[in-house]
Design an enzyme around this catalytic site. Structure first.
Site, short mmCIF file in Angstrom:
data_model
loop_
_atom_site.label_atom_id
_atom_site.label_comp_id
_atom_site.label_asym_id
_atom_site.label_seq_id
_atom_site.Cartn_x
_atom_site.Cartn_y
_atom_site.Cartn_z
N ASP A 160 -69.46 -26.87 -6.52
CA ASP A 160 -70.23 -27.46 -7.61
C ASP A 160 -70.12 -26.52 -8.81
O ASP A 160 -69.71 -25.36 -8.67
CB ASP A 160 -71.70 -27.61 -7.18
N SER A 161 -70.53 -27.00 -9.97
CA SER A 161 -70.57 -26.13 -11.15
C SER A 161 -71.54 -24.98 -10.94
O SER A 161 -71.49 -24.00 -11.68
CB SER A 161 -71.01 -26.94 -12.36
N CYS B 139 -70.32 -32.35 -7.14
CA CYS B 139 -70.66 -32.30 -8.57
C CYS B 139 -70.19 -33.61 -9.19
O CYS B 139 -68.99 -33.93 -9.12
CB CYS B 139 -69.95 -31.10 -9.21
N GLU C 45 -80.54 -23.82 -12.30
CA GLU C 45 -79.75 -22.59 -12.12
C GLU C 45 -80.65 -21.35 -12.20
O GLU C 45 -80.42 -20.36 -11.51
CB GLU C 45 -78.65 -22.49 -13.19
N CYS D 206 -76.78 -36.30 -10.85
CA CYS D 206 -76.35 -34.90 -10.93
C CYS D 206 -76.91 -34.22 -9.69
O CYS D 206 -78.09 -34.40 -9.36
CB CYS D 206 -76.90 -34.26 -12.21
N HIS E 225 -77.79 -31.29 -9.13
CA HIS E 225 -78.88 -30.33 -9.34
C HIS E 225 -80.25 -31.02 -9.26
O HIS E 225 -81.25 -30.38 -8.95
CB HIS E 225 -78.76 -29.67 -10.72
N1 DGL Z 1 -74.27 -30.54 -10.39
C1 DGL Z 1 -73.45 -30.97 -11.46
C2 DGL Z 1 -73.30 -32.49 -11.45
O1 DGL Z 1 -73.58 -33.10 -10.44
C3 DGL Z 1 -73.95 -30.42 -12.74
C4 DGL Z 1 -72.93 -30.50 -13.81
C5 DGL Z 1 -73.05 -29.47 -14.88
O2 DGL Z 1 -72.91 -28.28 -14.57
O3 DGL Z 1 -73.29 -29.84 -16.04
O4 DGL Z 1 -72.89 -33.11 -12.40
#
Ligand code: DGL
Length: 283
Positions: free
Chosen positions: A15-16, A78, A156, A188, A190
């Protein structure tokens, strides 16, 4: 066809940042016998603010690293990276690649008001993927796509229900409620970690949908179809930490591109293991 990697090989998940841990939890629950390697790219999050090229490049670098670790399948945990990089990774990798899919279809099926809210990053909101899903499954519904700048950063930093997080959530959710949305999609990975705060604002009537569990089920199906499931361990098998390298029991390993203690702390908190070892992912 896919290379024969053997069924004890790990599954790679990235993931990011740390949001993909919401997907990792579901995968671990459904597939407790599988070894898992998680990479969070917190040093470069949020992807939502980056160019499509940047997201594709980072996704490729992380995928290459995971391939070097011998993974037998790749989960892009992600939505943003799925929208930008999944098709290219699928074309070039010889292992199965599983991506995220915002829950437009189930939301359209269960919505009674005909109004569906989608919370996601700007990049996901603008993506052809979301547009395509909406056209396909929710043509006769009103889909309110709400970009949520700032929310990824709150997660985060480990702020799941603080003042700023609640202010942002109110700003994004209240207009959707005012337009009679009765289904809310968390687009998302997160955002599931914000569920208690989202509930507090949206109330208990609205249906909230996220895709961690469906992705874990899809991964299970794909592993089964390709004879890649690890069948060596049965129900009494316990997963070890990656410090126990001498045995062949399933292991979960964690990497992060950030050295920031806050990110590591948030990662351990969300994974509910204060002692979890987190290695540095450098590329
Ligand atoms: N968890 C990522 C997603 O599902 C976040 C993306 C981001 O870092 O902007 O899109």
């Amino acid at each position: 066809m896919f290379q024969e990697k053997g069924d004890i090989c790990p599954i790679g998940i990235f993931d990011s940042g740390i949001g993909g841990l919401s997907v990792l939890q579901e995968i671990n629950q459904l597939l407790p016998h599988e070894s898992l390697i998680y990479v969070g790219d917190s040093a470069h999050a949020p992807y939502g603010d980056r160019s499509a090229d940047y997201v594709r490049k980072r996704s490729r670098q992380i995928a290459d690293f995971l391939i070097d670790q011998g993974v037998k399948a790749l989960v892009i945990a992600c939505n943003t990276a799925t929208a930008e990089a999944a098709s290219e990774l699928r074309k070039t990798l010889d292992i199965p690649v599983i991506g995220m899919e915002p829950a437009i279809k189930p939301a359209a099926e269960l919505s009674k008001s005909g109004v569906i809210g989608v919370l996601a990053t700007q990049r996901t909101i603008n993506s052809e993927r979301l547009l395509g899903l909406t056209e396909r499954y929710a043509k006769n519904k009103k889909v309110l796509a709400q970009a949520c700048p700032g929310l990824v950063e709150q997660v985060e930093n480990g702020d799941l229900a603080g003042k700023r997080t609640l202010t942002l959530l109110r700003r994004y959710i209240e207009p959707l409620l005012a337009q009679n949305a009765d289904a809310l999609i968390l687009g998302c990975t997160h955002y599931p970690f914000l569920m208690p705060a989202i509930r507090q604002i949206a109330g208990h009537q609205i249906r909230i949908l996220e895709t961690g569990r469906p992705v874990a089920r899809q991964l299970y199906r794909v592993l089964q179809q390709n004879a890649l499931l690890n069948l060596n361990y049965q129900d009494n098998c316990r997963k070890t930490t990656d410090t126990d390298t001498d045995n062949e029991e399933p292991v979960i390993s964690f990497y992060n591109s950030s050295n920031d203690r806050r990110h590591h702390q948030a990662m351990r908190t969300l994974w509910k293991n204060p002692q979890q070892q987190i290695k540095h992912f450098k590329p």
